[in-house]
Design a protein around this motif. Sequence first.
Motif, mmCIF file in Angstrom:
data_model
loop_
_atom_site.group_PDB
_atom_site.id
_atom_site.type_symbol
_atom_site.label_atom_id
_atom_site.label_comp_id
_atom_site.label_asym_id
_atom_site.label_seq_id
_atom_site.Cartn_x
_atom_site.Cartn_y
_atom_site.Cartn_z
ATOM 1 N N ALA A 1 -9.714 6.253 -5.682
ATOM 2 C CA ALA A 1 -8.277 6.384 -5.922
ATOM 3 C C ALA A 1 -7.565 6.948 -4.694
ATOM 4 N N ASP A 2 -8.208 7.898 -4.035
ATOM 5 C CA ASP A 2 -7.662 8.496 -2.828
ATOM 6 C C ASP A 2 -7.467 7.441 -1.745
ATOM 7 N N LEU A 3 -8.489 6.611 -1.538
ATOM 8 C CA LEU A 3 -8.405 5.565 -0.523
ATOM 9 C C LEU A 3 -7.400 4.487 -0.922
ATOM 10 N N ALA A 4 -7.389 4.140 -2.200
ATOM 11 C CA ALA A 4 -6.466 3.096 -2.655
ATOM 12 C C ALA A 4 -5.016 3.511 -2.461
ATOM 13 N N ALA A 5 -4.730 4.794 -2.615
ATOM 14 C CA ALA A 5 -3.358 5.271 -2.422
ATOM 15 C C ALA A 5 -2.897 5.048 -0.989
ATOM 16 N N VAL A 6 -3.806 5.227 -0.044
ATOM 17 C CA VAL A 6 -3.464 4.991 1.360
ATOM 18 C C VAL A 6 -3.320 3.498 1.629
ATOM 19 N N VAL A 7 -4.265 2.712 1.116
ATOM 20 C CA VAL A 7 -4.190 1.261 1.303
ATOM 21 C C VAL A 7 -2.893 0.704 0.722
ATOM 22 N N ASP A 8 -2.512 1.196 -0.444
ATOM 23 C CA ASP A 8 -1.332 0.676 -1.129
ATOM 24 C C ASP A 8 -0.013 1.166 -0.534
ATOM 25 N N ALA A 9 -0.081 2.200 0.300
ATOM 26 C CA ALA A 9 1.145 2.809 0.817
ATOM 27 C C ALA A 9 1.841 1.962 1.866
ATOM 28 N N THR A 10 1.078 1.110 2.563
ATOM 29 C CA THR A 10 1.656 0.287 3.631
ATOM 30 C C THR A 10 0.928 -1.049 3.672
ATOM 31 N N PRO A 11 1.463 -2.019 4.420
ATOM 32 C CA PRO A 11 0.740 -3.273 4.607
ATOM 33 C C PRO A 11 -0.237 -3.223 5.777
ATOM 34 N N LEU A 12 -0.402 -2.078 6.404
ATOM 35 C CA LEU A 12 -1.227 -1.985 7.604
ATOM 36 C C LEU A 12 -2.721 -2.046 7.270
ATOM 37 N N PRO A 13 -3.534 -2.579 8.185
ATOM 38 C CA PRO A 13 -4.987 -2.522 8.006
ATOM 39 C C PRO A 13 -5.459 -1.070 7.947
ATOM 40 N N VAL A 14 -6.409 -0.797 7.050
ATOM 41 C CA VAL A 14 -6.922 0.560 6.869
ATOM 42 C C VAL A 14 -8.423 0.578 7.134
ATOM 43 N N LYS A 15 -8.824 1.492 8.019
ATOM 44 C CA LYS A 15 -10.240 1.745 8.278
ATOM 45 C C LYS A 15 -10.612 3.060 7.590
ATOM 46 N N VAL A 16 -11.690 3.062 6.849
ATOM 47 C CA VAL A 16 -12.140 4.256 6.139
ATOM 48 C C VAL A 16 -13.215 4.949 6.964
ATOM 49 N N ILE A 17 -12.940 6.179 7.395
ATOM 50 C CA ILE A 17 -13.900 6.956 8.175
ATOM 51 C C ILE A 17 -14.872 7.632 7.205
ATOM 52 N N VAL A 18 -16.116 7.208 7.274
ATOM 53 C CA VAL A 18 -17.118 7.645 6.304
ATOM 54 C C VAL A 18 -17.728 8.997 6.678
#
Length: 219
Positions: free
Chosen positions: A112-129
């Motif tokens: 949910a945390d990651l989805a909130a960032v993805v959904d916030a903009t149309p920009l590509p999102v890289k998840v730092i593991v």
Amino acid sequence: MTDDHRSLAEFAATIDHTVLGPETTLADVHVLLDEAAAHGTNACLPPCYVAEAAEYAPETTLATVIGFPHGQHATAAKAAEAERAHADGADELDVVVNVGRLQAGEQAAVQADLAAVVDATPLPVKVIVETALLSDDQKRTAAEAAVAADADYLKTSTGFADAGATVPDVELLAEYLPVKASGGVGSYEAAVEMLAAGAERIGASSGAEIVRGHPDFEE
């Protein structure tokens, strides 16, 4: 050393030349952007400088970081940070996973945390593991959460943990999404090794030096 088939321009485009230290100044960012332009790389810089960077180097692809470096910002704060970065002119976002929640087995909260960032903009999102802090099972859980959140990339490291990118971690993460190998990649040879392992992007504070190692580079 494994040979890389990419031309100089193609190779340089895989590099996110980076400055993210706590003492980074705007002058440091200008140096980064000048080097990125001269070497054909992208640039990754702190969010506080994105607007000035976009004005200074409008032709350079700009990545910035969200929830950096520990990933434990409130979800709403991460989403707001993403929105601000987009408005300021960022082209890509690198968001840090919440390692504490991940290690506690709270996969739904991580997703949910990651989805909130993805959904916030149309920009590509890289998840730092932040692979150095995780078991292989936890890395897979993080990757699954990133996929479910519709992220675009997985990134190995912030560069602030005890270790950075490794070939086994790149190979593992590449089973799920394109990978940005980051942390400890300091030479052309190391970058080629990561690309051969399945990475599609490289994050490095020595990005210009890495490009200068390409066989076709001329001063």
